[in-house]
Design a protein around this motif. Sequence first.
Motif, mmCIF file in Angstrom:
data_model
loop_
_atom_site.group_PDB
_atom_site.id
_atom_site.type_symbol
_atom_site.label_atom_id
_atom_site.label_comp_id
_atom_site.label_asym_id
_atom_site.label_seq_id
_atom_site.Cartn_x
_atom_site.Cartn_y
_atom_site.Cartn_z
ATOM 1 N N PRO A 135 0.832 -1.206 0.000
ATOM 2 C CA PRO A 135 0.000 0.000 0.000
ATOM 3 C C PRO A 135 0.866 1.254 0.000
ATOM 4 C CG PRO A 135 -0.869 -1.590 1.544
ATOM 5 C CD PRO A 135 0.446 -2.145 1.067
ATOM 6 N N GLY A 136 0.461 2.221 -0.816
ATOM 7 C CA GLY A 136 1.239 3.439 -0.966
ATOM 8 C C GLY A 136 2.274 3.372 -2.067
ATOM 9 N N GLY A 137 2.491 2.185 -2.603
ATOM 10 C CA GLY A 137 3.488 2.009 -3.642
ATOM 11 C C GLY A 137 2.983 2.367 -5.029
ATOM 12 N N SER A 138 3.859 2.165 -5.998
ATOM 13 C CA SER A 138 3.545 2.512 -7.386
ATOM 14 C C SER A 138 3.816 1.326 -8.295
ATOM 15 C CB SER A 138 4.404 3.695 -7.839
ATOM 16 O OG SER A 138 4.157 4.842 -7.063
ATOM 17 N N ARG A 148 -4.300 9.765 -8.646
ATOM 18 C CA ARG A 148 -3.363 8.665 -8.369
ATOM 19 C C ARG A 148 -2.927 7.930 -9.638
ATOM 20 N NH1 ARG A 148 -4.967 4.370 -5.489
ATOM 21 N NH2 ARG A 148 -7.155 4.460 -6.176
ATOM 22 N N THR A 191 -0.059 5.223 -8.748
ATOM 23 C CA THR A 191 0.659 5.638 -7.563
ATOM 24 C C THR A 191 -0.290 5.610 -6.358
ATOM 25 O OG1 THR A 191 0.178 7.984 -7.891
ATOM 26 C CG2 THR A 191 2.169 7.120 -8.931
ATOM 27 N N SER A 192 0.287 5.735 -5.176
ATOM 28 C CA SER A 192 -0.499 5.720 -3.934
ATOM 29 C C SER A 192 -1.503 4.570 -3.935
ATOM 30 C CB SER A 192 -1.219 7.062 -3.756
ATOM 31 O OG SER A 192 -0.293 8.121 -3.716
ATOM 32 N N LEU A 193 -1.035 3.416 -4.290
ATOM 33 C CA LEU A 193 -1.918 2.266 -4.431
ATOM 34 C C LEU A 193 -2.547 1.857 -3.100
ATOM 35 C CD1 LEU A 193 0.158 0.314 -7.044
ATOM 36 C CD2 LEU A 193 -2.265 0.849 -7.276
ATOM 37 N N LYS A 194 -3.787 1.398 -3.196
ATOM 38 C CA LYS A 194 -4.561 0.991 -2.033
ATOM 39 C C LYS A 194 -4.969 -0.479 -2.186
ATOM 40 C CE LYS A 194 -6.653 5.615 -1.884
ATOM 41 N NZ LYS A 194 -7.939 6.364 -1.901
ATOM 42 N N ASP A 230 -7.391 -1.390 -4.818
ATOM 43 C CA ASP A 230 -6.976 -1.390 -6.227
ATOM 44 C C ASP A 230 -6.615 -2.793 -6.705
ATOM 45 O OD1 ASP A 230 -5.270 1.665 -5.538
ATOM 46 O OD2 ASP A 230 -7.172 1.444 -6.628
ATOM 47 N N SER A 253 0.191 -5.590 2.212
ATOM 48 C CA SER A 253 1.390 -5.532 3.047
ATOM 49 C C SER A 253 1.792 -6.936 3.515
ATOM 50 C CB SER A 253 1.164 -4.617 4.240
ATOM 51 O OG SER A 253 0.018 -5.010 4.960
#
Length: 123
Positions: A14-17, A67, A84-87, A90, A123
């Motif tokens: 999470p938060g990655g791209s 995003r 970006t800012s993946l959740k 997604d 995560s």
Amino acid sequence: QVQVVESGGGLVQPGGSLRLSCSVTGFTLNSYAIGWFRQAPGKEREGVLCISSIGDTTYYTDSVKGRFTISRDKAKNTVYLQMTSLKPEDTAVYYCAAEQLSCSGSYYAYDYWGQGTQVDVSS
């Protein structure tokens, strides 16, 4: 022979791209719009983003605005989906598809589909 091939999926925190690629053969991006769709387990396929044959961008869902972006390299006949800012929400199989000229927003207007690439946000 027409081919639409996605690549670039994988596991990301999470938060990655992540950047997905959609390579097409058998037609040119000057004549076709390319849309990105996704389908999460147990859910219907939804539109994400589209880029028209003249380069206009259309967002199909507000959940990715700010995003995700879409771009293309006509010389390589490739369209990219930069995420970006993946959740975790997604997480899905991401598909690209081609329809003539403009982004109609209609799933049924797309003529050619790729096989999909899996994106997992965890995560």
